[in-house]
Every structure is written in C-alpha cells, then in structure tokens.
Design an enzyme around this catalytic site. Structure first.
Site, mmCIF file in Angstrom:
data_model
loop_
_atom_site.group_PDB
_atom_site.id
_atom_site.type_symbol
_atom_site.label_atom_id
_atom_site.label_comp_id
_atom_site.label_asym_id
_atom_site.label_seq_id
_atom_site.Cartn_x
_atom_site.Cartn_y
_atom_site.Cartn_z
ATOM 1 N N GLU A 146 -50.455 40.767 24.592
ATOM 2 C CA GLU A 146 -50.458 39.730 25.635
ATOM 3 C C GLU A 146 -49.151 39.739 26.415
ATOM 4 O OE1 GLU A 146 -53.434 39.260 25.950
ATOM 5 O OE2 GLU A 146 -53.698 37.110 25.796
ATOM 6 N N THR A 158 -52.656 36.922 35.352
ATOM 7 C CA THR A 158 -52.088 35.778 34.627
ATOM 8 C C THR A 158 -50.613 35.605 34.983
ATOM 9 O OG1 THR A 158 -53.659 36.038 32.833
ATOM 10 C CG2 THR A 158 -51.652 34.840 32.322
HETATM 11 N N1 HSE Z 1 -52.715 29.945 28.613
HETATM 12 C C1 HSE Z 1 -52.708 31.114 29.436
HETATM 13 C C2 HSE Z 1 -52.540 30.681 30.879
HETATM 14 C C3 HSE Z 1 -54.004 31.833 29.259
HETATM 15 O O1 HSE Z 1 -53.256 29.777 31.290
HETATM 16 O O2 HSE Z 1 -51.682 31.225 31.579
HETATM 17 C C4 HSE Z 1 -54.137 33.069 30.075
HETATM 18 O O3 HSE Z 1 -55.401 33.632 29.845
#
Ligand code: HSE
Length: 297
Positions: free
Chosen positions: A127, A180
């Site tokens: 990630e 993201t």
């Molecule tokens: N919690 C993360 C975000 C998840 O919202 O940036 C990304 O999939």
C-alpha cells in the site's frame, strides 16, 4: 507446490471510518497463483487483465512478498501469476487485493508461520508503494475477511467486526481513475471538535449496528463529514447516485475508499439489485460509462 487464491476487492472507510474501517466483498476480486521456487526472491511471471509492472520492486505484490521473505527463514522464493480483475484507481482496493493475496498465499505455502496481523504489516508495504501511505483499511479486511477496524496504527491493532447475514453491497465505478495519492493530497489535515463529535458518533453507531444486526442503525450511521464533502466533488453525479440509491431502498451510501467508485449497503440481495438498477439508470441518463457489482459483504 502452488496455491490459487481469490483476492477480494474491499471498500475502505465505509463513510465514517476514514483509514480505520473496511469491508471485503465476497463476489468481486482477483485470482492469483503463487508457487514455491528454489530460487530466492519473488518473480512476477504474468499479469493478465491490466497493464501493471512485472518488476518485483515496482509491483505491490512483489514488495509485500519481499517484506514477508525478509522476516522468514525460508531459503527459497516464489513465483506469482495474477489475473487482475480489479481496475487500479477504481477505489475498491486494487493494490490491496494484490499485496494481501500474495502474502496470504505465501504464508499458506510455508505452513502458516505468520499471524494475520503480521500479514497485514507485510501487505501494508504494498500500500505504501501504491499510495505513499501504508494505510491498512483495505488490506486488513482482505486478509481477515468481513469488516475490520484498525483500532490503532502504532502499535498496529486490528479488530474483526461481525457482518450481519443480510448485508449486501452495490458498487458502481464511473470509468475514470483517481489515484489514492492525489485524493489524499486534497484533504484537510485538521478537524473541528464539532466535526469530530459527529464523526465518532457515527463510527460508534455503525460498529454497534453491525454487532446488533440493526440495519436501521447501520443506515443512519453511514455519514461522512470529514472526507466526503471534499472528495465527492471529483466524482461525476455523486449526489444523484447516492440520493437515487436511498430512494431505491439502500440503507446508506458513500465513496468507496478514495473513489471514484460509490458504494451502497442494503439489507438483502433483492434491494441491492434494485439499488444497482437505480444507479445504472442515473449514470445512463447523464451519459457516464460505468461498471457495477452487487456482492455479499
Ligand atoms: N483510507 C484510504 C483513503 C483508502 O481513503 O485514502 C484508500 O483506498
């Protein structure tokens, strides 16, 4: 020796739980084959479905796998083949599916030397490569299944939350890609106390609703006053999709992960299908291409 695994798509945040709450989808995901090899290291031999890097250090499955190998006394290595069905940048945990699937499969082939919590830590390295932040709200449900809460990041503490039997998710993906890393940059880094109070009230309500199988409470709690007001601007037709979902009977809805996918939760598959139909009509009428899925949570 080899193993074939299903790597589920996941919905992170689930409205009120930014970076802490996530759920795994039963019916949407990738398929991965992992094989033991005598040669040390990780080799990604084939990826079908998406154009992604094969080089180990550039691939989230490779990086997560290397993190596992570093902590293992196994002297060999692994080969990985991925049937990548989840589109990157869609908001349903594409990178998490690859990184968690890889380490989960490796752990099985090695006779389960690592705990689920350790597997999450390895997968978080994937990630980090994908989004620059090692968030765990997609990889934790991908590994544990169902709903998970990241109670704390430091030290990492993950709690499995029960899933009511009749809970179904509908997820619609408008065909745009949102990274993201980009959709995190636009967020505010400070909250007012007032916003905090609304948010943790909802998060507690959602968790209680899941434990008590109280679908109304789950629905009332699916609100996000922190992230959604900012990110929803990037998503075409967001308000129309969420209000249409509600009219079709959904308990509630919100942005899936960092978007652009939008999810809705419903009680029962019939309602989840009606919600899918309403979402379908909304995007069709405003001329947006999309993918749509209904899945048990
Ligand atoms: N919690 C993360 C975000 C998840 O919202 O940036 C990304 O999939």
């Amino acid at each position: 020796e080899e193993i074939k695994v299903f790597c589920p798509a996941t919905i992170a945040n689930v409205s009120c739980g930014f970076d802490v709450l996530g759920l795994a989808l039963d019916a949407v995901g990738d398929v991965m084959i992992v094989r033991k090899t005598a040669k040390k290291g990780i080799k990604i031999t084939n990826i079908i479905g998406q154009d992604l890097p094969l080089a180990t250090e550039k691939n989230v499955a490779g990086v997560a796998g290397l993190a596992l190998l570093e902590k293992s006394d196994y002297s060999g290595g692994f080969e990985i083949e991925i049937d990548k069905r989840i589109k990157p940048g869609s908001g349903i945990g594409s990178s998490a599916a690859s990184s968690s699937g890889a380490v989960w499969a490796m752990n099985e082939l090695l006779g389960q030397p690592f705990s689920n919590l350790e597997l999450v830590q390895f997968a978080m390295q994937g990630e980090k490569l994908a989004s620059q932040v090692a968030h765990a709200d997609n990889v934790a449900p991908a590994i544990y299944g169902g709903f998970t809460l990241v109670r704390s990041y430091n030290p990492l503490d993950i709690v499995s939350i029960p899933t009511p039997d009749e809970l179904f998710a509908t997820v619609i993906h408008p065909q745009i890609e949102i990274k993201t890393s980009d959709s995190r940059k636009i967020l505010k880094t400070k909250l007012t106390l007032e916003t905090g109070i609304r948010q943790w009230g909802n998060l507690g309500g959602l968790i209680a609703g899941l434990f008590q199988e109280d679908y109304e409470l789950i629905g009332r709690s699916l609100e996000d006053h922190v992230v959604e007001p900012i990110r929803s601007i990037l998503i075409p037709g967001f308000d129309d999709i969420t209000s249409g979902a509600k009219q079709a009977g959904a308990l509630g809805s919100g942005i899936s992960g960092s978007g652009p996918s939008i999810f809705a939760l419903s009680q029962g598959e019939v309602t989840a299908e009606k919600v899918a139909e309403a979402m379908h009509q909304t995007y069709k009428s405003i001329g947006i291409d999309f993918d749509i899925h209904v899945s048990k949570v």
